[in-house]
Design a protein around this motif. Structure first.
Motif, PDB file in Angstrom:
ATOM      1  N   ALA A 158      -4.209  -8.604   1.199  1.00 43.64           N
ATOM      2  CA  ALA A 158      -3.100  -9.464   0.797  1.00 43.64           C
ATOM      3  C   ALA A 158      -2.479  -8.903  -0.481  1.00 43.64           C
ATOM      4  O   ALA A 158      -3.049  -9.017  -1.561  1.00 43.64           O
ATOM      5  N   ASP A 159      -1.319  -8.271  -0.323  1.00 37.38           N
ATOM      6  CA  ASP A 159      -0.607  -7.680  -1.459  1.00 37.38           C
ATOM      7  C   ASP A 159       0.870  -7.628  -1.090  1.00 37.38           C
ATOM      8  O   ASP A 159       1.217  -7.302   0.045  1.00 37.38           O
ATOM      9  N   ASP A 160       1.733  -7.949  -2.056  1.00 35.34           N
ATOM     10  CA  ASP A 160       3.161  -8.016  -1.728  1.00 35.34           C
ATOM     11  C   ASP A 160       3.852  -6.660  -1.720  1.00 35.34           C
ATOM     12  O   ASP A 160       5.027  -6.571  -1.371  1.00 35.34           O
ATOM     13  N   HIS A 161       3.151  -5.593  -2.081  1.00 31.72           N
ATOM     14  CA  HIS A 161       3.743  -4.262  -2.081  1.00 31.72           C
ATOM     15  C   HIS A 161       3.275  -3.476  -0.858  1.00 31.72           C
ATOM     16  O   HIS A 161       2.075  -3.220  -0.695  1.00 31.72           O
ATOM     17  N   ALA A 162       4.210  -3.088   0.001  1.00 28.88           N
ATOM     18  CA  ALA A 162       3.876  -2.365   1.228  1.00 28.88           C
ATOM     19  C   ALA A 162       3.167  -1.044   0.937  1.00 28.88           C
ATOM     20  O   ALA A 162       2.258  -0.646   1.661  1.00 28.88           O
ATOM     21  N   ILE A 163       3.570  -0.381  -0.147  1.00 26.04           N
ATOM     22  CA  ILE A 163       2.954   0.898  -0.495  1.00 26.04           C
ATOM     23  C   ILE A 163       1.490   0.702  -0.858  1.00 26.04           C
ATOM     24  O   ILE A 163       0.628   1.509  -0.481  1.00 26.04           O
ATOM     25  N   VAL A 164       1.194  -0.368  -1.589  1.00 26.15           N
ATOM     26  CA  VAL A 164      -0.191  -0.659  -1.957  1.00 26.15           C
ATOM     27  C   VAL A 164      -1.019  -0.978  -0.712  1.00 26.15           C
ATOM     28  O   VAL A 164      -2.141  -0.487  -0.552  1.00 26.15           O
ATOM     29  N   ARG A 165      -0.459  -1.790   0.173  1.00 23.43           N
ATOM     30  CA  ARG A 165      -1.184  -2.131   1.407  1.00 23.43           C
ATOM     31  C   ARG A 165      -1.496  -0.881   2.219  1.00 23.43           C
ATOM     32  O   ARG A 165      -2.603  -0.722   2.738  1.00 23.43           O
TER      33      ARG A 165
ATOM     34  N   GLY B 173      -1.719   2.192   1.070  1.00 21.83           N
ATOM     35  CA  GLY B 173      -2.707   2.984   0.339  1.00 21.83           C
ATOM     36  C   GLY B 173      -4.119   2.456   0.550  1.00 21.83           C
ATOM     37  O   GLY B 173      -5.065   3.243   0.766  1.00 21.83           O
ATOM     38  N   LEU B 174      -4.277   1.152   0.511  1.00 21.82           N
ATOM     39  CA  LEU B 174      -5.593   0.549   0.739  1.00 21.82           C
ATOM     40  C   LEU B 174      -6.054   0.797   2.171  1.00 21.82           C
ATOM     41  O   LEU B 174      -7.236   1.063   2.421  1.00 21.82           O
ATOM     42  N   ARG B 175      -5.109   0.714   3.111  1.00 19.48           N
ATOM     43  CA  ARG B 175      -5.458   0.969   4.515  1.00 19.48           C
ATOM     44  C   ARG B 175      -5.973   2.387   4.704  1.00 19.48           C
ATOM     45  O   ARG B 175      -6.960   2.617   5.416  1.00 19.48           O
ATOM     46  N   GLN B 176      -5.316   3.360   4.067  1.00 13.26           N
ATOM     47  CA  GLN B 176      -5.721   4.753   4.185  1.00 13.26           C
ATOM     48  C   GLN B 176      -7.092   4.996   3.562  1.00 13.26           C
ATOM     49  O   GLN B 176      -7.899   5.775   4.087  1.00 13.26           O
ATOM     50  N   ILE B 177      -7.353   4.329   2.430  1.00 13.55           N
ATOM     51  CA  ILE B 177      -8.668   4.467   1.799  1.00 13.55           C
ATOM     52  C   ILE B 177      -9.752   3.949   2.746  1.00 13.55           C
ATOM     53  O   ILE B 177     -10.781   4.594   2.944  1.00 13.55           O
ATOM     54  N   CYS B 178      -9.505   2.790   3.342  1.00 14.04           N
ATOM     55  CA  CYS B 178     -10.480   2.213   4.274  1.00 14.04           C
ATOM     56  C   CYS B 178     -10.642   3.085   5.518  1.00 14.04           C
ATOM     57  O   CYS B 178     -11.752   3.251   6.039  1.00 14.04           O
ATOM     58  N   ALA B 179      -9.526   3.644   5.979  1.00 17.29           N
ATOM     59  CA  ALA B 179      -9.565   4.492   7.182  1.00 17.29           C
ATOM     60  C   ALA B 179     -10.377   5.758   6.961  1.00 17.29           C
ATOM     61  O   ALA B 179     -10.870   6.367   7.911  1.00 17.29           O
ATOM     62  N   GLY B 180     -10.523   6.151   5.702  1.00 19.24           N
ATOM     63  CA  GLY B 180     -11.288   7.353   5.394  1.00 19.24           C
ATOM     64  C   GLY B 180     -12.789   7.151   5.441  1.00 19.24           C
ATOM     65  O   GLY B 180     -13.553   8.104   5.266  1.00 19.24           O
ATOM     66  N   SER B 181     -13.226   5.908   5.657  1.00 22.78           N
ATOM     67  CA  SER B 181     -14.659   5.634   5.763  1.00 22.78           C
ATOM     68  C   SER B 181     -15.012   5.343   7.222  1.00 22.78           C
ATOM     69  O   SER B 181     -14.157   4.957   8.016  1.00 22.78           O
ATOM     70  N   LYS B 182     -16.272   5.509   7.568  1.00 19.89           N
ATOM     71  CA  LYS B 182     -16.703   5.315   8.947  1.00 19.89           C
ATOM     72  C   LYS B 182     -17.060   3.861   9.252  1.00 19.89           C
ATOM     73  O   LYS B 182     -17.137   3.485  10.433  1.00 19.89           O
ATOM     74  N   ASP B 183     -17.287   3.075   8.218  1.00 22.36           N
ATOM     75  CA  ASP B 183     -17.793   1.716   8.452  1.00 22.36           C
ATOM     76  C   ASP B 183     -16.828   0.605   8.030  1.00 22.36           C
ATOM     77  O   ASP B 183     -17.182  -0.565   8.059  1.00 22.36           O
ATOM     78  N   ILE B 184     -15.589   0.982   7.646  1.00 20.97           N
ATOM     79  CA  ILE B 184     -14.637  -0.028   7.184  1.00 20.97           C
ATOM     80  C   ILE B 184     -13.301   0.154   7.891  1.00 20.97           C
ATOM     81  O   ILE B 184     -12.806   1.271   8.018  1.00 20.97           O
ATOM     82  N   MET B 185     -12.709  -0.930   8.342  1.00 27.24           N
ATOM     83  CA  MET B 185     -11.405  -0.880   8.980  1.00 27.24           C
ATOM     84  C   MET B 185     -10.562  -2.063   8.510  1.00 27.24           C
ATOM     85  O   MET B 185     -11.088  -3.104   8.122  1.00 27.24           O
ATOM     86  N   VAL B 186      -9.246  -1.911   8.511  1.00 26.17           N
ATOM     87  CA  VAL B 186      -8.336  -2.992   8.135  1.00 26.17           C
ATOM     88  C   VAL B 186      -8.006  -3.794   9.377  1.00 26.17           C
ATOM     89  O   VAL B 186      -7.522  -3.261  10.373  1.00 26.17           O
TER      90      VAL B 186
END
Length: 217
Positions: free
Chosen positions: A14-21, A23-36
């Motif tokens: 939950a963040d009002d900035h699309a770029i931040v969302r 960025g967070l999605r990409q960080i999570c996607a880089g791990s094997k055990d976390i997904m958005v």
């Protein structure tokens, strides 16, 4: 036949900035055990996401366009007490972290934190434990055993504290009302309460206090 257990942690953002969302999605996607598993751009959407029950951890920005993050956190904790909420903020930990933790947050992270710290915080929150950064842990440890009076700003409610910080940052009552989507009358009421509790007469004294106590940059 037993149900297959998955180790994937489903994160809601939950963040009002699309770029931040993103960025967070990409960080999570880089791990094997976390997904958005879902995104929200404001407080109303965040509460709706939480109610749907499709996430294991919610990453919640402390400042959203329609509602304050602490207020949203309190409502989610009341409705979905089992959902861990990690608060994200551009503000330093000593400004909002204690308030967030008291309100029921599973942890508090500055948006400048390293991706590895974010992933560690998500995993810890998903396991049912609180996440406290080393710097915040040190700050809390420093306070243990000291007999000191409660600072005046800690007597303020979350909304009063937010109003004080925004005034000290140079914003007018009208600016604050527009940003928080509240009436000028309501913000003026908060300002009056702040001045009364802080035993001060005008904004200049509030600003001096906030700067002296490092409550604003």
């Amino acid at each position: 036949m037993s149900k297959k257990v998955t180790a994937t942690i489903k994160v809601l953002i939950a963040d009002d900035h699309a770029i931040v969302r993103e960025g967070l999605r990409q960080i999570c996607a880089g791990s094997k055990d976390i997904m958005v598993a879902g995104n929200a751009a404001n407080g109303l959407e965040a509460i709706k996401l939480a109610r749907e029950g499709n996430g294991d951890v919610l990453l919640l920005d402390i400042v959203l366009p329609d509602r304050n993050g602490i207020d949203i956190l309190k409502q989610i904790r009341k409705e979905q007490p089992e959902l861990p909420v990690l608060i994200l903020s551009i503000h330093r930990e000593d400004q909002y972290a204690i308030r967030a933790l008291k309100a029921g947050a599973a942890g508090f992270l500055n948006k400048q934190a390293a991706p590895a710290e974010l992933l560690a915080a998500i995993r810890q929150a998903a396991s049912g434990r609180k996440y406290v950064s080393p710097s915040l842990a040190q700050e809390l440890a420093n306070q243990i055993g000291f007999d000191h009076e409660t600072p005046l700003h800690e007597t303020l409610s979350d909304r009063e504290y937010q109003t004080m910080v925004m005034i000290a940052s140079g914003k007018t009552v009208s600016d604050i009302a527009a940003e928080l989507t509240l009436s000028v009358k309501t913000i003026s009421m908060y300002r009056s309460r702040v001045l009364s509790k802080m035993k001060m007469r005008h904004n200049a004294e509030l600003t001096h206090y906030a700067l002296k106590n490092a409550l604003v940059e």
